[in-house]
Scaffold this motif. Sequence first.
Motif, PDB file in Angstrom:
ATOM      1  N   VAL A   1      18.093 -15.730  -8.721  1.00  0.00           N
ATOM      2  CA  VAL A   1      18.645 -14.652  -7.901  1.00  0.00           C
ATOM      3  C   VAL A   1      20.015 -14.250  -8.435  1.00  0.00           C
ATOM      4  N   LYS A   2      20.842 -15.245  -8.703  1.00  0.00           N
ATOM      5  CA  LYS A   2      22.194 -14.996  -9.220  1.00  0.00           C
ATOM      6  C   LYS A   2      22.139 -14.239 -10.542  1.00  0.00           C
ATOM      7  N   GLU A   3      21.302 -14.690 -11.439  1.00  0.00           N
ATOM      8  CA  GLU A   3      21.176 -14.055 -12.752  1.00  0.00           C
ATOM      9  C   GLU A   3      20.721 -12.598 -12.609  1.00  0.00           C
ATOM     10  N   PHE A   4      19.719 -12.361 -11.771  1.00  0.00           N
ATOM     11  CA  PHE A   4      19.223 -11.006 -11.570  1.00  0.00           C
ATOM     12  C   PHE A   4      20.318 -10.096 -11.011  1.00  0.00           C
ATOM     13  N   ARG A   5      20.993 -10.539  -9.978  1.00  0.00           N
ATOM     14  CA  ARG A   5      22.025  -9.719  -9.336  1.00  0.00           C
ATOM     15  C   ARG A   5      23.192  -9.426 -10.272  1.00  0.00           C
ATOM     16  N   GLU A   6      23.640 -10.438 -11.004  1.00  0.00           N
ATOM     17  CA  GLU A   6      24.773 -10.250 -11.918  1.00  0.00           C
ATOM     18  C   GLU A   6      24.421  -9.311 -13.065  1.00  0.00           C
ATOM     19  N   TYR A   7      23.245  -9.506 -13.645  1.00  0.00           N
ATOM     20  CA  TYR A   7      22.815  -8.656 -14.755  1.00  0.00           C
ATOM     21  C   TYR A   7      22.675  -7.204 -14.300  1.00  0.00           C
ATOM     22  N   ARG A   8      22.004  -6.996 -13.172  1.00  0.00           N
ATOM     23  CA  ARG A   8      21.799  -5.652 -12.637  1.00  0.00           C
ATOM     24  C   ARG A   8      23.138  -4.962 -12.373  1.00  0.00           C
TER      25      ARG A   8
END
Length: 115
Positions: free
Chosen positions: A5-12
Amino acid sequence: MNEKVKEFREYRAAMNEKILAADNKVMKRIFNLDTNTYMEGALSTKVKEMLGLVSSMVLRCDDCIKYHLEKCQEQGVTTDEMMEIFAVANLVGGTIVIPHTRRAIEYWEIINQEA
């Protein structure tokens, strides 16, 4: 927070910032249309997010699916409703959508555990 979740949100967030920082008029208008489309209207925001999720699943866009899963959760979509959303997506999109449904269920469970 779960690493996926963290990776997705930060990348986006980082990539959206870069896109908007380019100050391209068309891209800014596309982002604005997207924002305005999902606002409350004749259809509720909840219904629009569910429609967005089905469309994203049929188009097989995993990033879009994650985004709409998060928005559906924010709008109070239940797991029972989510399973019906998945059913519609698989009926419309065919069996090629099944792998995306697997990943969607996994992500749905993760974001609901964190809520």
